[in-house]
Scaffold this motif. Structure first.
Motif, short mmCIF file in Angstrom:
data_model
loop_
_atom_site.label_atom_id
_atom_site.label_comp_id
_atom_site.label_asym_id
_atom_site.label_seq_id
_atom_site.Cartn_x
_atom_site.Cartn_y
_atom_site.Cartn_z
N ASN A 22 0.83 -1.21 0.00
CA ASN A 22 0.00 0.00 0.00
C ASN A 22 0.86 1.26 0.00
O ASN A 22 0.51 2.25 -0.63
N GLY A 23 1.99 1.19 0.70
CA GLY A 23 2.90 2.33 0.73
C GLY A 23 3.49 2.59 -0.65
O GLY A 23 3.63 3.74 -1.08
N ARG A 24 3.81 1.52 -1.38
CA ARG A 24 4.33 1.67 -2.74
C ARG A 24 3.28 2.28 -3.66
O ARG A 24 3.58 3.15 -4.48
N LEU A 25 2.04 1.83 -3.51
CA LEU A 25 0.95 2.36 -4.32
C LEU A 25 0.74 3.85 -4.01
O LEU A 25 0.50 4.66 -4.91
N ALA A 26 0.87 4.21 -2.71
CA ALA A 26 0.69 5.60 -2.30
C ALA A 26 1.76 6.51 -2.90
O ALA A 26 1.51 7.69 -3.14
N LEU A 27 2.95 5.96 -3.15
CA LEU A 27 4.01 6.77 -3.78
C LEU A 27 3.58 7.26 -5.16
O LEU A 27 3.91 8.36 -5.57
N SER A 28 2.83 6.42 -5.89
CA SER A 28 2.41 6.78 -7.24
C SER A 28 1.05 7.46 -7.25
O SER A 28 0.67 8.05 -8.26
N THR A 29 0.29 7.35 -6.16
CA THR A 29 -1.03 7.98 -6.09
C THR A 29 -1.07 8.86 -4.84
O THR A 29 -0.31 9.81 -4.75
N THR A 30 -1.98 8.55 -3.92
CA THR A 30 -1.99 9.21 -2.61
C THR A 30 -2.29 8.12 -1.58
O THR A 30 -2.80 7.05 -1.93
N PRO A 31 -2.01 8.38 -0.30
CA PRO A 31 -2.31 7.38 0.72
C PRO A 31 -3.79 7.00 0.75
O PRO A 31 -4.13 5.83 0.95
N LEU A 32 -4.68 7.97 0.52
CA LEU A 32 -6.11 7.66 0.56
C LEU A 32 -6.54 6.80 -0.62
O LEU A 32 -7.35 5.88 -0.47
#
Lengths: 140, 162
Positions: A22-32
């Motif tokens: 999820n942290g990797r995904l948040a790098l490319s998008t946002t945490p939410l």
């Protein structure tokens, strides 16, 4: 028994893996946004599983009190904050500080609702945790 | 590697993480109540469903244009969308282990060990697209103190262990 020990350890590993993904995904998008995908993918998987096993809605499910539904929305904020933190302070710091917060608030919740608590061990545990948290803060 | 450099936790991080741990306590309590009525699978399914709706509502409320700083071409790899699979599996493993002689205390303690070992490996080798982080002596001290305090609470502080 060895199998169940493995289950319990694996559950902990998967908590860390989930935060890393999820942290990797948040790098490319946002945490939410990462938290949204985490919940949607989990919901899809559990829906398929529940339909396949046929035991998703047991007779007592309808008696769940309304406030127990709040676990999901709270989880959204929990996953989003973990995804935000891991990119800033790393996996070890995130895991430890969240565990520390969970333990201390868990003791507080148990005291509040009158659950049995062994006071000396809980108090000493809280002191050790707070000391560890303070240690992460000291300028080196 | 364009990831932001990892820092030491500052007071804001500490507050966010500590508060996040508090949310986890509430979440476990609420989901446990749903599980008591409808079983572990229902509880996790309900939490993920209401969570999906809550995330959509929050996204709609907070919607802004993409910040100009978002680097183009930094799309997430497909595996980064699988956090929810890992999370759903966690619930099933935990709810199985809790109902064995391990009980809640054993499940929590072993889960803690798994989490700490994984995070040490993740930072050590920079797993899943994050930078490597080496532990210094002070970090190791913080790990030891927080793990010791947590195990003390789990194994001796929770009344059920008596």
């Amino acid at each position: 028994m060895i199998l169940f020990v493995f289950y319990a350890v694996l559950a902990g590993v998967l908590v860390g893996l989930s935060r890393q993904l999820n942290g990797r995904l948040a790098l490319s998008t946002t945490p939410l946004v990462a938290s949204f995908w985490n919940h949607l993918v989990g919901f899809g998987l559990l829906s398929v599983l529940g339909l396949a096993l046929g035991n998703l809605l047991l007779p007592g499910a309808g008696d769940t009190p309304w406030w127990a539904w709040l676990g999901g929305p709270i989880g959204v904020v929990f996953v989003a904050s973990g995804s935000w933190l891991i990119a800033r302070i790393g996996a070890v710091n995130t895991a430890l500080l969240v565990i520390g917060g969970q333990m201390v608030s868990g003791v507080a919740l148990d005291l509040l609702r009158g659950a049995p608590v062994i006071l000396w061990a809980s108090a000493l545990g809280v002191v050790l945790i707070l000391a560890g948290m303070a240690l992460t803060q000291r300028k080196g | 590697m364009s990831s932001p450099p990892a820092q030491r936790p500052n007071p804001l991080h500490l507050l966010a993480a500590f508060g996040s741990g508090g949310l986890l306590t509430l979440m476990v309590f609420f989901n446990g109540e749903a599980g008591r009525h409808g079983g572990a699978l229902f509880s996790s399914w309900l939490a993920h469903g209401t969570g999906t709706v809550a995330a959509l509502v929050l996204l709609a409320l907070l919607w802004r244009r993409r910040p100009a700083s978002a680097a183009p071409g930094s799309r997430a790899p497909l595996w980064a969308y699988l956090g929810g699979v890992s999370g759903a599996a966690t619930v099933m493993l935990t709810s199985t282990a809790v109902n064995t002689p391990l009980a809640l205390a054993g499940t929590l303690a072993l889960g803690l060990a798994g989490q700490v070992v994984f995070s040490l490996a993740a930072d050590r080798w920079g797993l899943f697209g994050f930078p490597r982080r080496r532990l210094d002596l002070r970090d190791a001290g913080a790990v030891a103190l927080i793990v010791a305090g947590s195990l003390l609470i789990i194994l001796f502080g929770m009344g059920s262990a008596a």
